[in-house]
Design an enzyme around this catalytic site. Structure first.
Site, mmCIF file in Angstrom:
data_model
loop_
_atom_site.group_PDB
_atom_site.id
_atom_site.type_symbol
_atom_site.label_atom_id
_atom_site.label_comp_id
_atom_site.label_asym_id
_atom_site.label_seq_id
_atom_site.Cartn_x
_atom_site.Cartn_y
_atom_site.Cartn_z
ATOM 1 N N GLY A 72 0.816 -1.209 0.000
ATOM 2 C CA GLY A 72 0.000 0.000 0.000
ATOM 3 C C GLY A 72 0.853 1.264 0.000
ATOM 4 O O GLY A 72 0.551 2.246 -0.688
ATOM 5 N N THR A 73 1.930 1.225 0.751
ATOM 6 C CA THR A 73 2.815 2.399 0.836
ATOM 7 C C THR A 73 3.350 2.749 -0.554
ATOM 8 O O THR A 73 3.378 3.922 -0.949
ATOM 9 C CB THR A 73 3.984 2.089 1.798
ATOM 10 N N GLN A 180 -7.419 -0.419 3.875
ATOM 11 C CA GLN A 180 -8.155 -1.073 4.970
ATOM 12 C C GLN A 180 -9.542 -1.534 4.538
ATOM 13 O O GLN A 180 -10.158 -2.358 5.217
ATOM 14 C CB GLN A 180 -8.297 -0.137 6.174
ATOM 15 N N SER A 200 -3.663 -3.398 -0.623
ATOM 16 C CA SER A 200 -2.482 -4.152 -0.202
ATOM 17 C C SER A 200 -2.910 -5.553 0.243
ATOM 18 O O SER A 200 -3.830 -5.693 1.048
ATOM 19 C CB SER A 200 -1.813 -3.404 0.954
ATOM 20 N N GLY A 201 -2.224 -6.575 -0.280
ATOM 21 C CA GLY A 201 -2.670 -7.949 -0.068
ATOM 22 C C GLY A 201 -2.635 -8.436 1.369
ATOM 23 O O GLY A 201 -3.507 -9.191 1.799
ATOM 24 N N THR A 238 10.859 -7.267 -12.220
ATOM 25 C CA THR A 238 10.302 -8.592 -12.509
ATOM 26 C C THR A 238 9.130 -8.882 -11.584
ATOM 27 O O THR A 238 9.251 -8.740 -10.372
ATOM 28 C CB THR A 238 11.409 -9.657 -12.351
ATOM 29 N N CYS A 325 4.878 4.980 22.381
ATOM 30 C CA CYS A 325 5.986 5.640 23.055
ATOM 31 C C CYS A 325 6.971 6.154 22.005
ATOM 32 O O CYS A 325 7.430 5.397 21.157
ATOM 33 C CB CYS A 325 6.664 4.609 23.952
HETATM 34 N N1 PLP Z 1 -2.956 2.815 4.012
HETATM 35 C C1 PLP Z 1 -3.627 2.377 5.084
HETATM 36 C C2 PLP Z 1 -4.965 2.944 5.378
HETATM 37 C C3 PLP Z 1 -3.079 1.404 5.921
HETATM 38 O O1 PLP Z 1 -3.752 0.988 6.995
HETATM 39 C C4 PLP Z 1 -1.798 0.894 5.606
HETATM 40 C C5 PLP Z 1 -1.159 -0.112 6.476
HETATM 41 O O2 PLP Z 1 -1.470 -0.228 7.644
HETATM 42 C C6 PLP Z 1 -1.150 1.365 4.465
HETATM 43 C C7 PLP Z 1 -1.758 2.331 3.696
HETATM 44 C C8 PLP Z 1 0.196 0.862 4.084
HETATM 45 O O3 PLP Z 1 0.084 -0.412 3.538
HETATM 46 P P1 PLP Z 1 1.353 -1.397 3.450
HETATM 47 O O4 PLP Z 1 1.585 -1.903 4.825
HETATM 48 O O5 PLP Z 1 0.923 -2.472 2.523
HETATM 49 O O6 PLP Z 1 2.474 -0.601 2.927
#
Ligand code: PLP
Length: 383
Positions: A72-73, A180, A200-201, A238, A325
């Site tokens: 996802g990032t 999510q 994201s899988g 790849t 923290c």
């Molecule tokens: N976006 C949201 C709303 C998320 O909750 C997360 C991960 O917790 C991400 C993006 C990032 O996804 P990834 O962990 O696959 O990089």
């Protein structure tokens, strides 16, 4: 050792057995490069294209609009950086105060570098986006509105289609972080009005390290890096065929299981109701809003969430804290801060996130553990 009860599925999920079974041949026998012209290459290529079609069904788009990413990032970064690099004429980006750090931290960095003018729209104490502020923020020079469909800490669902309409009326693109939401609510990229949509899988029982980005037909992004030109030239490298095959298997299982998602919601409601009844001074954050069925964000007033998480862990219950923290100081999460909850409430925010594999026995045991543990952890919460 107490039995593990895993209620941290918004952080990540266990890989489904069917997913592992689907992947295994692509490690052991069918390991060809998807761009090679020999038989092993062709079988990998076909598997990737079949997977793309399966993902399109989950995303509510066509197969030609799906690009595989690593997570996802990465999907979020591809959209944000890729659009900014491609459209130097429009500088404003609008987002919300409760986005995941993969969106918010990157946008803040782009703002610091002078690449964009950033407007962060607030939410109220229930986690609802201020739609008037959103409307005011979107102007004719707005390049992009980036808004998540489901908030990762509270599960609050945002009115993405309405926001997309506002954005498109001013000629802005819309990016939806649906990381999510995928597998928990139906997704329909086109109905949501998303030009770009990230998933994201590992959030729905696929392996870690595989994700997808849906890009509306006809749109393109500046790639983050260059190479062999895979994935329509937008994501060279790849293809990880076993992960892609597993991702598709997980997408199919998630799509098929959506019809029974009310079972998960009922378990979540059982947890919330029992804790409200048996533990004093708690609140469910985001409870007034439409929410994901699997997420309970419960504040235990006058307690520190990280201490609760550790105490629950000692009893086998895995959950996560909305306060963490940092360099010796405990701070509420950005989301809790954005919701402007009183400190004694924000500091004790604990997230319980279920999956379709969660059982009623696990929920009942978790309830008993919470009821036993939390009263011993109450203390004055200091800023
Ligand atoms: N976006 C949201 C709303 C998320 O909750 C997360 C991960 O917790 C991400 C993006 C990032 O996804 P990834 O962990 O696959 O990089």
């Amino acid at each position: 050792m107490p039995e593990t009860i895993y209620l941290d599925n918004n952080a990540t999920t266990r890989v489904a057995d069917e997913v592992i079974a689907a992947m295994t041949p692509y490690y052991r026998e069918l390991y060809g490069n998807a761009h090679a012209i020999h038989r092993l290459g062709r079988s990998s290529h076909d598997a990737v294209e079949d997977a793309r079609a399966e993902l399109a069904l989950l995303l509510g788009c066509s197969a030609g609009e799906v690009i595989f990413t690593s997570c996802g990032t990465e999907g979020n970064a591809m959209v944000l950086r890729g659009l900014v690099d491609r459209h130097p004429d429009r500088r404003r980006v609008v987002t919300t105060a409760v986005e995941h750090p993969s969106v918010l931290t990157l946008l803040r960095a782009l703002e610091r570098e002078g690449e964009i003018e950033l407007v962060v729209v607030p939410v109220d104490t229930h986690g609802a986006i201020d739609l008037d502020a959103m409307r005011d923020a979107i102007g004719d020079r707005t390049l992009l509105v980036s808004v998540m469909l489901a908030q990762n800490e509270t599960g609050v669902l945002h009115p993405v289609a309405e926001i997309a309409e506002l954005a498109h009326a001013r000629g802005a693109y819309v990016h939806v972080d649906a990381v999510q939401a995928a597998g928990k609510v139906p997704l329909a990229q086109h109905e949501l009005g998303a030009d770009f949509l990230t998933i994201s899988g590992h959030k729905f029982h696929a392996p870690k390290g595989i994700g997808a980005l849906a890009i509306r037909k006809g749109l393109a992004l500046q790639p983050l890096w260059y190479g062999g030109g895979q994935e329509l030239g937008m994501r060279s490298g790849t293809e990880p065929v076993p992960s892609i095959v597993g991702f598709a298997a997980a997408a199919r299982l998630a799509r098929e299981a959506l019809a029974q998602y009310d079972r998960v919601r009922a378990l979540r409601d059982r947890l919330e109701a029992a804790i409200a009844q048996r533990v004093d001074e708690t609140t469910v954050n985001g409870a007034t809003q439409p929410r994901l069925g699997n997420t309970a964000n419960i504040s235990f007033h006058d307690a520190y969430a990280d201490e609760i998480v550790r105490a629950l862990d000692a009893e086998g219950v895995c959950v996560s804290a909305g306060a963490a923290c940092h360099s010796g100081n405990v701070e509420p999460s950005g989301t809790m801060k954005a919701m402007r909850l009183p400190l004694r409430v924000a500091m004790g925010a604990v997230r319980f996130s279920l999956s379709r594999y969660t059982t009623v026995e696990e929920i009942d045991r978790a309830i008993d553990v919470v009821c036993a543990v939390v009263p011993n952890l109450r203390q004055a919460v200091a800023p």
